[in-house]
Motif scaffolding. Structure first.
Motif, short mmCIF file in Angstrom:
data_model
loop_
_atom_site.label_atom_id
_atom_site.label_comp_id
_atom_site.label_asym_id
_atom_site.label_seq_id
_atom_site.Cartn_x
_atom_site.Cartn_y
_atom_site.Cartn_z
N PRO A 169 8.62 -0.43 -9.84
CA PRO A 169 8.58 -1.34 -8.70
C PRO A 169 9.47 -2.55 -8.91
N PHE A 170 10.12 -3.00 -7.84
CA PHE A 170 10.96 -4.19 -7.87
C PHE A 170 10.68 -5.00 -6.62
N LYS A 171 10.19 -6.20 -6.80
CA LYS A 171 9.89 -7.13 -5.69
C LYS A 171 10.78 -8.34 -5.90
N PRO A 172 12.00 -8.34 -5.34
CA PRO A 172 12.96 -9.39 -5.66
C PRO A 172 12.47 -10.80 -5.37
N HIS A 173 11.74 -10.95 -4.26
CA HIS A 173 11.37 -12.29 -3.80
C HIS A 173 9.96 -12.23 -3.23
N SER A 174 9.11 -13.20 -3.58
CA SER A 174 7.75 -13.19 -3.07
C SER A 174 7.17 -14.59 -3.15
N ASP B 163 1.30 -8.68 -5.45
CA ASP B 163 1.90 -7.38 -5.13
C ASP B 163 2.49 -6.72 -6.37
N ILE B 164 3.27 -7.48 -7.14
CA ILE B 164 3.92 -6.86 -8.30
C ILE B 164 2.90 -6.54 -9.38
N MET B 165 1.84 -7.32 -9.49
CA MET B 165 0.79 -6.99 -10.45
C MET B 165 0.15 -5.65 -10.09
N SER B 166 -0.11 -5.47 -8.80
CA SER B 166 -0.74 -4.23 -8.33
C SER B 166 0.19 -3.03 -8.51
N LEU B 167 1.46 -3.20 -8.17
CA LEU B 167 2.41 -2.08 -8.26
C LEU B 167 2.67 -1.69 -9.72
N GLU B 168 2.81 -2.67 -10.59
CA GLU B 168 3.05 -2.35 -12.00
C GLU B 168 1.81 -1.74 -12.64
N ALA B 169 0.62 -2.12 -12.20
CA ALA B 169 -0.60 -1.48 -12.70
C ALA B 169 -0.58 0.01 -12.38
N ALA B 170 -0.01 0.37 -11.22
CA ALA B 170 0.10 1.78 -10.85
C ALA B 170 1.23 2.46 -11.61
N ALA B 171 2.36 1.77 -11.76
CA ALA B 171 3.55 2.39 -12.36
C ALA B 171 3.48 2.47 -13.87
N GLN B 172 2.94 1.41 -14.51
CA GLN B 172 2.90 1.33 -15.98
C GLN B 172 4.30 1.52 -16.57
N SER B 173 5.26 0.78 -16.04
CA SER B 173 6.64 0.91 -16.52
C SER B 173 6.88 0.17 -17.83
N GLN B 174 5.97 -0.76 -18.15
CA GLN B 174 6.07 -1.57 -19.38
C GLN B 174 7.24 -2.55 -19.36
N THR C 105 0.83 -1.21 0.00
CA THR C 105 0.00 0.00 0.00
C THR C 105 0.86 1.25 0.00
N LEU C 106 1.89 1.28 0.84
CA LEU C 106 2.80 2.42 0.87
C LEU C 106 3.54 2.55 -0.46
N SER C 107 4.02 1.44 -0.99
CA SER C 107 4.76 1.48 -2.26
C SER C 107 3.88 2.03 -3.37
N LYS C 108 2.64 1.59 -3.41
CA LYS C 108 1.73 2.08 -4.45
C LYS C 108 1.46 3.58 -4.27
#
Length: 287
Positions: free
Chosen positions: A39-44, A68-79, A21-24
């Motif tokens: 976003p970078f989530k090395p291990h999950s 988590d990474i799906m949610s963060l990338e949806a916010a970031a749209q880094s492609q 939540t904070l990261s997003k």
């Protein structure tokens, strides 16, 4: 504004601390300031039983990724490919453990493990699958195994705990380091796993360390934080240290209080950034 290169978000508690939540919120807040935090989530890991909806999304895509990474990338749209943003991910499920040895339990809970390596040009997925499972007991697991094999450079069926340990020893650092090398020149927000203090071996590159504990966000002195990790790392591998192993009140440079949010509010950028506005403001000012 000069770009803050890397932020590390860790949790003082192992579950539901609020790291994602904070990261997003920071991703949305920096985007308003003109910077895309990648976003970078090395291990999950994800739970087959407790997160079956996430498993279904993975089944549809033929991959193994954390929610988590799906949610963060949806916010970031880094492609950037999601596997690169989340190079190590495990699928597991709970099993009864009456008197079961810890190593046996760890292997029985294991279903599948993905390691993604980046060679500088492209990423490649290596999967380890539990060869002792009766797939007919797990809904849609045969289909899942067939689909991930299509996107894998290699798949390995393993049958004992020692093989899983060897898989980590062989692949973990290679996967996290090679994917990080692909991202390291970008503004990053690195989210740790559970309450791990140092989620991968290059975490000390982060300029800022934020620690979450439910309604509290702590801004740590990064230099002191990583010096403490280095000191404790002489006793055990750094990636096995938790935040509680290294935390001391003297690390705290600032403290912020936030309110609990509903699911809808966490998915509303305006509500999210408003709730974390003080943290975002300080992070942007220090960029």
């Amino acid at each position: 504004m000069a770009v803050l290169k890397r932020i590390l978000v860790v949790g003082l508690q192992p579950h539901d601390a609020g790291k994602t939540t904070l990261s997003k919120a920071l991703i949305h807040g920096f985007k308003q300031a003109g910077v895309t935090l990648v976003p970078f989530k090395p291990h999950s890991g994800i739970g087959y039983w407790s997160q079956f909806d996430v498993f279904q999304r993975n089944l549809a895509n033929g991959t193994l990724l954390s929610s988590d990474i799906m949610s963060l990338e949806a916010a970031a749209q880094s492609q950037i490919p999601l596997e690169v943003l989340n190079p190590v991910n495990r699928l597991s499920w709970p099993v009864p453990n009456p008197g079961m040895a810890e190593e046996e339990l760890a292997f029985q809970e294991f279903i599948a493990q993905r390691f993604t390596h980046h060679d500088g040009l492209a990423h490649k997925n290596v999967y380890y699958l539990n060869g002792t499972l009766n797939l007919s007991r797990l809904r849609e697991m045969q289909t899942f195994y067939l689909r991930i094999k299509r996107n894998a450079e290699k798949t390995h069926f393993i049958r004992k705990f020692e093989d899983l340990v060897e898989a980590y020893s062989t692949n973990f650092d290679k996967a996290t380091s090679s994917c990080y090398a692909r991202l390291r020149d970008m503004p990053l927000i690195v989210e740790s796993f559970n309450d791990a203090a140092c989620p991968f071996n290059h975490a000390e590159d982060c300029d800022t360390v934020l620690c979450v504990a439910s309604n509290t966000v702590l801004w740590f002195d990064g230099r002191r934080y990583f010096e403490t990790i280095e000191s404790h790392g002489k006793e055990r591998p750094r990636v096995q240290l938790t935040v509680s192993h290294v935390y001391t009140p003297s690390m705290i440079k600032a403290r912020f209080t936030v309110e609990p949010l509903t699911t809808d509010e966490r998915n509303d950028p305006a509500k999210l950034t408003q709730n974390y506005s003080d943290v975002i403001k300080k992070a942007v000012e220090n960029a």
